[in-house]
Design an enzyme around this catalytic site. Structure first.
Site, short mmCIF file in Angstrom:
data_model
loop_
_atom_site.label_atom_id
_atom_site.label_comp_id
_atom_site.label_asym_id
_atom_site.label_seq_id
_atom_site.Cartn_x
_atom_site.Cartn_y
_atom_site.Cartn_z
N HIS A 257 0.80 -1.23 0.00
CA HIS A 257 0.00 0.00 0.00
C HIS A 257 0.83 1.28 0.00
O HIS A 257 0.33 2.37 0.17
CB HIS A 257 -0.97 0.01 1.20
N1 UDP Z 1 0.10 -5.07 10.36
C1 UDP Z 1 -1.02 -5.50 11.05
N2 UDP Z 1 -2.08 -5.97 10.34
C2 UDP Z 1 -2.10 -6.04 8.99
C3 UDP Z 1 -0.95 -5.59 8.29
C4 UDP Z 1 0.12 -5.11 9.00
O1 UDP Z 1 -1.04 -5.48 12.28
O2 UDP Z 1 -3.08 -6.48 8.41
C5 UDP Z 1 1.24 -4.54 11.12
C6 UDP Z 1 2.56 -5.18 10.81
O3 UDP Z 1 2.78 -6.31 11.65
C7 UDP Z 1 3.54 -4.07 11.10
C8 UDP Z 1 2.79 -2.83 10.71
O4 UDP Z 1 1.41 -3.18 10.75
O5 UDP Z 1 3.87 -4.02 12.47
C9 UDP Z 1 3.17 -2.35 9.33
O6 UDP Z 1 2.41 -1.28 8.96
P1 UDP Z 1 2.56 -0.55 7.55
O7 UDP Z 1 2.98 -1.53 6.52
O8 UDP Z 1 1.29 0.17 7.36
O9 UDP Z 1 3.65 0.56 7.79
P2 UDP Z 1 5.22 0.67 7.54
O10 UDP Z 1 5.85 -0.45 8.27
O11 UDP Z 1 5.47 0.61 6.07
O12 UDP Z 1 5.57 1.99 8.12
#
Ligand code: UDP
Length: 356
Positions: free
Chosen positions: A194
């Site tokens: 995303h």
């Molecule tokens: N995550 C979650 N449920 C989901 C998908 C992701 O709890 O369905 C958690 C995942 O374990 C991680 C975080 O959300 O800790 C990642 O979020 P995201 O990808 O939105 O952000 P980024 O890491 O890219 O900043």
């Protein structure tokens, strides 16, 4: 007790800060402010519930919008909170639009700013996150980095090394604190996708979907695709459909998702946090992006960076599936304790001087 503010921008911030907040609460009058950028139950409140984090005193309710709308709204609302509370210092984490708004509003009022996750660089200037993190690091009075190479990035950009600390990666304590229950006998692959660079360009999103379809044709293994509202909207806008074998599922709670990460044969993602969690769990993982700020994981051989080339994606998947990943051990320990100690020490004699 000194009054401080801990800022929460989006879902991964609640997750990463969950253990730190509990420690900070022992030493400071710690006011929590949630930006309201993520507002659905399954992108926000569920993480407070599952990780035992108290509900923030303030929710700025900024919701979705363009970059400028989000940052501007956040600055206006957060400035009011800052003027009302006059905190000793403010903590922000990460590189999202809320983090940027929190940081600018704080710094403009000359309130000391602490940035956790400082110094990460993808060297990809088209990423909104790269712009945000660079600005926040340069505004911050204290930069807390996960790894030594992140501190080196900051020094290379001319920041004073005495304003930069290496603390380790707080996601390790979070992963260790959570007990998962997810079980599935049949093998599956898990996808999250995303990030702006993958969803806001039709070409990239289409390439990824075609690749996933081909992967299914080749392996005949179910692909669970966590479908975020943003990706869903963009797919509708571009008229893109999921190929056969790809099973879209709504965003999951952390306990459920971490369990899926543990059980999956392969995780394919553009998330920064998911790659770290897989590295900790020893799950095969590939990064579907052109660049990454988590270069350590590529160098350690626990992650593969695919680029946007279809053949390279298929090769990367074969590679990631064929090798056994050892859980990494370079994220440090007692991280939230370390953060508290550093903040307590420095808050007695805060860097209120003008000198950089
Ligand atoms: N995550 C979650 N449920 C989901 C998908 C992701 O709890 O369905 C958690 C995942 O374990 C991680 C975080 O959300 O800790 C990642 O979020 P995201 O990808 O939105 O952000 P980024 O890491 O890219 O900043």
């Amino acid at each position: 007790m000194k009054k401080i503010i801990t800022c929460i921008g989006i879902r991964p911030d609640i997750i990463r800060l969950s253990q730190i907040i509990k420690k900070l609460d022992k030493y400071f009058e710690n006011i929590l402010v949630d930006s309201g950028q993520h507002y659905d139950y399954n992108l926000n409140k569920i993480f407070y519930d599952q990780l035992g984090v108290r509900i923030p005193e303030y929710n700025l309710d900024i919701k979705s919008g363009t970059h400028a709308t989000q940052v501007a709204r956040l600055m206006i609302e957060f400035e009011k909170v800052l003027l009302h509370l006059n905190p000793e210092f403010v903590i922000v984490l990460g590189d999202n639009n809320s983090s940027l708004g929190f940081a600018i509003a704080t710094s403009k009022l000359n309130i000391p700013l602490v940035h956790i996750e400082a110094g990460m660089r993808s060297k990809n200037w088209f990423m909104p996150e790269e712009k945000n993190r660079k600005i926040i690091d340069h505004l911050a009075d204290m930069n807390l980095c996960y790894l030594p190479e992140h501190k080196e990035n900051l020094i290379r950009e001319g920041l004073n090394p005495r304003r930069c600390w290496v603390i380790g990666n707080p996601i390790l304590e979070v992963v260790n604190a959570v007990e998962t229950t997810f079980k599935q006998d049949k093998p599956f692959y898990l996808v999250t996708c995303h990030r702006a660079e993958n969803t806001e360009m039709k070409e990239n999103l289409e390439t990824i979907l075609i690749f996933l379809g081909e992967l299914y044709e080749r392996k005949n293994v179910e692909i669970k695709f966590i479908l975020m509202p943003k990706t869903k909207n963009m797919m509708e806008k571009y008229g893109l459909k999921f190929p056969k074998g790809i099973n879209p599922i709504p965003p999951q709670g952390f306990i459920e998702f971490l369990g899926m990460e543990k059980e999956a044969q392969l995780v394919l993602t553009d998330s920064g946090t998911v790659v770290e969690e897989c590295a900790i769990l020893g799950t095969s993982c590939m990064t579907i992006r052109e660049s990454t700020e988590r270069i350590d994981l590529i160098e350690l051989g626990v992650n593969v960076l695919t680029g946007m080339d279809n053949n390279q994606m298929l090769d990367s998947a074969e590679l990631a599936l064929s090798r056994k990943v050892e859980p990494v051990s370079h994220y440090g320990k007692n991280i939230s304790n370390k953060i508290c100690n550093i903040l307590i020490g420095n808050s007695l004699n805060f860097y209120k001087n003008y000198e950089r």
